[in-house]
Design a protein around this motif. Structure first.
Motif, PDB file in Angstrom:
ATOM      1  N   HIS A  36       0.831  -1.207   0.000  1.00  0.00           N
ATOM      2  CA  HIS A  36       0.000   0.000   0.000  1.00  0.00           C
ATOM      3  C   HIS A  36       0.867   1.259   0.000  1.00  0.00           C
ATOM      4  CE1 HIS A  36      -3.603   2.423   0.958  1.00  0.00           C
ATOM      5  NE2 HIS A  36      -2.745   3.161   1.658  1.00  0.00           N
ATOM      6  N   TYR A  40       0.907   4.088  -2.932  1.00  0.00           N
ATOM      7  CA  TYR A  40       0.157   5.321  -2.710  1.00  0.00           C
ATOM      8  C   TYR A  40       0.905   6.412  -1.939  1.00  0.00           C
ATOM      9  CZ  TYR A  40      -3.761   2.430  -4.189  1.00  0.00           C
ATOM     10  OH  TYR A  40      -4.588   1.587  -4.903  1.00  0.00           O
ATOM     11  N   ASP A 110      -6.837   2.904   3.449  1.00  0.00           N
ATOM     12  CA  ASP A 110      -7.144   4.103   2.679  1.00  0.00           C
ATOM     13  C   ASP A 110      -7.151   5.353   3.548  1.00  0.00           C
ATOM     14  OD1 ASP A 110      -7.339   2.770   0.305  1.00  0.00           O
ATOM     15  OD2 ASP A 110      -9.521   2.554   0.358  1.00  0.00           O
TER      16      ASP A 110
END
Length: 441
Positions: A36, A40, A110
């Motif tokens: 992740h 990102y 997220d």
């Protein structure tokens, strides 16, 4: 073969994952977290696995992960404790922003960039994921939900906390803030988070909250009852420490704090008057109740005034003047004033007995009310001098002469503090480091 790790740039973000006997889940969780971040997060990062005295093969798994990924390191501690692990890892880190998350990754990743971005931009000092904030989505059992909400309500009532979720395992903090606060955090276990957040608030630091999607781990081994009892003991200890002024919050706030929006004399008088109406109502209501129940005038007045004094001092501390330290000292001061006010009211009642010995409860209540109004004027002057932490420096917006509540531009104040503490206020950290080029598969 991995390239020389000495060429790895200094990380902007260091995510610590405290673990204890997590050999079964550690590899999958760290691999997912690494993927992740690589996809990102646009700056250099590090993942630090902090092994808390594991008795299984957790350390071996952590070492293997450190060999497989340049961005993963591992440290091993001989004692258990989440707070102990975070203290050790954060103090040793050279990253600009420090974070941690639970190994089960119950929080949706997220939310990681929204958590870190306010710290990189200079907007905030601490960031927390919240399962109780508006917009969060949480899946967990009823018992955990009730315990969590009750605990956070307790923090608001007992410590004046304004954050909504103390124990969510998803937090980040600026490194300069860590260096200032950690020496004053005593807990080494689950209460570490709460103590750190309360200290940050008392030091006038900004805490950013991110509503999270959170899914309860059915394999969680946290003893909810034992942890709750430890937290209650921690709350009591922390309340005593801050009430006695044992933590140098003012000194830390003078160098790191963002200041508060101060209220001027007019606003303070209005708030004090409102509190006075409340406490006067408590006083008179209790006096009338006690006297109507057959208690003598002097005894009824003493009991009612004592109760109203404690309520008045507590509300004025938090609402009128925004005091954060010295609660016991200020309550003692309020009780000292109580002696003066009691003498004033007792003298008034004694005079009434001499002039009109047959006066009824209504007349006696009126006499006590007049004495209370006179005493309130004296109390305001004393409280304002002792409780207002910025009595000589009225803060961002209030001039020293108290004539204008908005006599200074907030941006100018921020610029002045930036000159005094370069890099501390308002300067985006993201501008100080080059972005990382994401790895190409």
């Amino acid at each position: 073969m991995n390239p020389d790790t000495t060429l790895t740039p200094t990380p902007v973000l260091d995510v610590v994952v405290p673990v204890h006997d997590e050999q079964a889940s550690l590899a999958a969780c760290v691999t997912r977290l690494h993927a992740h971040l690589a996809m990102y997060f646009p700056y250099p990062f590090r993942i630090t696995v902090a092994d808390n005295a594991s008795t299984d093969d957790t350390w071996s798994v952590a070492e293997a992960l450190a060999r497989d990924f340049h961005e993963v390191t591992a440290i091993r501690l001989p004692e258990k404790g989440r707070g102990r692990a975070l203290t050790e890892a954060w103090q040793a880190s050279d990253a600009t922003v420090l974070a941690y998350m639970d190994v089960d990754l119950s929080t949706d990743l997220d939310a990681l960039w929204p958590l870190v971005a306010p710290l990189l931009s200079g907007h905030s000092d601490v960031a927390i994921g919240s399962r109780l904030a508006n917009g969060s989505r949480v899946v967990r059992g009823t018992r955990r939900e009730v315990v969590s909400r009750c605990y956070n309500l307790l923090l608001r009532a007992s410590l004046g906390a304004r954050f909504t979720d103390a124990q969510c395992g998803f937090k980040a903090i600026r490194a300069d803030v860590v260096r200032a606060l950690l020496p004053h955090v005593r807990d080494t276990s689950w209460f570490f988070d709460t103590e750190l957040l309360v200290l940050a608030e008392r030091c006038e630091l900004r805490i950013h909250e991110v509503p999270v999607d959170w899914f309860d781990d059915p394999d969680s081994r946290v003893d909810v009852v034992a942890t709750a009892l430890d937290d209650l003991r921690g709350v009591a200890r922390l309340h005593r420490a801050h009430a006695r002024g044992e933590v140098p919050t003012r000194q830390i706030a003078s160098t790191l704090g963002r200041g508060r929006l101060r209220t001027g004399l007019v606003s303070q008088v209005a708030r004090f008057a409102g509190v006075g109406v409340l406490s006067t109502g408590v006083h008179l209501g209790l006096f009338a109740t006690f006297h109507g129940a057959g208690v003598g005038s002097q005894t009824a007045n003493t009991l009612a005034l004592l109760t109203a004094t404690v309520v008045n001092t507590a509300v004025n501390r938090s609402w009128t003047f925004g005091a954060t330290d010295g609660a016991w000292r200020q309550q003692a001061q309020g009780l000292g004033l109580f002696g003066l006010f009691w003498a004033l009211a007792a003298g008034a009642l004694g005079l009434l007995d001499a002039v009109a010995p047959g006066a009824g409860t209504g007349v006696r209540t009126l006499v006590v009310a007049v004495a209370n109004v006179l005493a309130t004027v004296v109390k305001f002057g004393v409280f304002r001098r002792s409780m207002d932490p910025d009595r000589g420096d009225r803060g961002f917006f209030v001039a020293d002469d108290d004539q204008a509540e908005f006599s200074r531009c907030p941006a100018q104040d921020r610029d002045d503090r930036e000159d005094a503490h370069p890099g501390r206020v308002g300067r985006p950290l993201s501008l100080l480091v080059p972005p990382r080029t994401p790895a190409v598969a």
